[in-house]
Write an enzyme that holds these catalytic residues in place. Structure first.
Site, PDB file in Angstrom:
ATOM      1  N   ASP A 149       0.694  -1.204   0.182  1.00 23.20           N
ATOM      2  CA  ASP A 149       0.173  -0.002  -0.145  1.00 23.20           C
ATOM      3  C   ASP A 149       0.887   1.235   0.207  1.00 23.20           C
ATOM      4  OD1 ASP A 149       0.931   0.103   2.493  1.00 23.20           O
ATOM      5  OD2 ASP A 149      -1.032   0.430   3.581  1.00 23.20           O
ATOM      6  N   HIS A 150       0.350   2.315   0.120  1.00 24.67           N
ATOM      7  CA  HIS A 150       1.062   3.596   0.087  1.00 24.67           C
ATOM      8  C   HIS A 150       2.086   3.670   1.453  1.00 24.67           C
ATOM      9  CE1 HIS A 150      -2.513   3.924   2.962  1.00 24.67           C
ATOM     10  NE2 HIS A 150      -1.728   5.009   3.539  1.00 24.67           N
ATOM     11  N   CYS A 169       3.211  -3.463   4.169  1.00 26.44           N
ATOM     12  CA  CYS A 169       2.110  -2.177   4.557  1.00 26.44           C
ATOM     13  C   CYS A 169       3.001  -1.492   5.747  1.00 26.44           C
ATOM     14  CB  CYS A 169       0.726  -2.494   4.878  1.00 26.44           C
ATOM     15  SG  CYS A 169       0.374  -3.680   5.992  1.00 26.44           S
ATOM     16  N   THR A 219       2.430  -1.595   9.229  1.00 26.40           N
ATOM     17  CA  THR A 219       2.691  -2.882  10.345  1.00 26.40           C
ATOM     18  C   THR A 219       2.728  -4.202   9.719  1.00 26.40           C
ATOM     19  OG1 THR A 219       0.344  -3.244  10.532  1.00 26.40           O
ATOM     20  CG2 THR A 219       1.313  -1.305  11.811  1.00 26.40           C
ATOM     21  N   HIS A 226       9.701 -23.461   9.470  1.00 25.23           N
ATOM     22  CA  HIS A 226       8.589 -24.286  10.170  1.00 25.23           C
ATOM     23  C   HIS A 226       7.503 -23.910   9.596  1.00 25.23           C
ATOM     24  CE1 HIS A 226      10.963 -24.254  14.342  1.00 25.23           C
ATOM     25  NE2 HIS A 226      11.684 -24.708  13.236  1.00 25.23           N
ATOM     26  N   ARG A 253       7.728 -32.905  11.316  1.00 27.24           N
ATOM     27  CA  ARG A 253       6.768 -32.205  11.942  1.00 27.24           C
ATOM     28  C   ARG A 253       6.112 -30.982  11.731  1.00 27.24           C
ATOM     29  NH1 ARG A 253      11.401 -30.755  14.345  1.00 27.24           N
ATOM     30  NH2 ARG A 253      11.477 -28.991  15.457  1.00 27.24           N
ATOM     31  N   HIS A 254       6.817 -30.436  11.161  1.00 25.76           N
ATOM     32  CA  HIS A 254       6.143 -28.878  10.638  1.00 25.76           C
ATOM     33  C   HIS A 254       5.219 -28.984   9.612  1.00 25.76           C
ATOM     34  CE1 HIS A 254       9.213 -27.372  13.158  1.00 25.76           C
ATOM     35  NE2 HIS A 254      10.181 -27.917  12.282  1.00 25.76           N
TER      36      HIS A 254
HETATM   37  C1  RB5 Z   1      -1.993   2.761   6.631  1.00 28.67           C
HETATM   38  O1  RB5 Z   1      -1.905   3.817   7.208  1.00 28.67           O
HETATM   39  C2  RB5 Z   1      -1.715   1.500   7.436  1.00 28.67           C
HETATM   40  O2  RB5 Z   1      -3.093   1.187   8.025  1.00 28.67           O
HETATM   41  C3  RB5 Z   1      -1.433   0.232   6.756  1.00 28.67           C
HETATM   42  O3  RB5 Z   1      -0.447   0.605   5.976  1.00 28.67           O
HETATM   43  C4  RB5 Z   1      -0.951  -0.961   7.508  1.00 28.67           C
HETATM   44  O4  RB5 Z   1      -0.288  -0.824   8.606  1.00 28.67           O
HETATM   45  C5  RB5 Z   1      -2.242  -1.605   8.045  1.00 28.67           C
HETATM   46  O5  RB5 Z   1      -2.162  -2.939   8.648  1.00 28.67           O
END
Ligand code: RB5
Length: 145
Positions: free
Chosen positions: A8-9, A64, A66, A97, A131-132
């Site tokens: 994403d951005h 993205c 996070t 794993h 096992r994995h």
């Molecule tokens: C975008 O602002 C943010 O929410 C996205 O990149 C991501 O972190 C979502 O999980």
């Protein structure tokens, strides 16, 4: 090796850096986004995950802010194992794993150098099986009868 990549951005800049850094050894198909303009991460996660789920491609990379939104969306697809990685140790383990087929990274929380290490580790580490495999076979759930 052919690899799908999308962001994403929030992940756009890191996506471009990864493509440039690894262009000699990887054949990237970039599914977007193509600018810093705000977009919705599920649109890109689904587009990429579909192509791995239907076996058109073996591996993908999603980025993205996070990493969580991309991982949550991609993991809704059949046979997708998208793993969120913030260190090269986790990247090794998610291959050894979990036999991850999508590498997910949190662009807002790791420097580019760490992302390069993670990328290299992910694509140079094999699944250990044994096992994995048994545990992976238990990931899917069936609804109804
Ligand atoms: C975008 O602002 C943010 O929410 C996205 O990149 C991501 O972190 C979502 O999980």
């Amino acid at each position: 090796m052919k690899v799908l990549i999308a962001s994403d951005h929030a992940g756009f800049e890191l996506k471009e850096q990864l493509k440039q850094r690894f262009q000699a050894d990887f054949d990237f198909e970039d599914l977007g986004t193509f600018s810093n303009e705000s977009v919705d991460y599920p649109d890109f996660a689904h587009k990429l995950a579909e192509k791995i789920s239907d076996k058109s491609y073996q591996y993908g990379v999603l980025i993205c802010g996070t990493g969580n939104g991309m991982a949550m969306s991609a993991n809704k697809h059949a046979d997708i194992r998208a793993g969120l990685c913030w260190s090269k140790e986790i990247a090794a383990l998610v291959r050894q794993h979990n036999n991850a087929n999508i590498l997910v990274m949190p662009a807002r929380f790791i420097p580019a150098e760490t992302a390069y290490d993670i990328f290299e580790t992910f694509f140079h580490t094999d699944f250990e099986g044994g096992r994995h495999q048994r545990r992976i076979d238990k990931i899917n759930i069936s609804h109804g009868e």
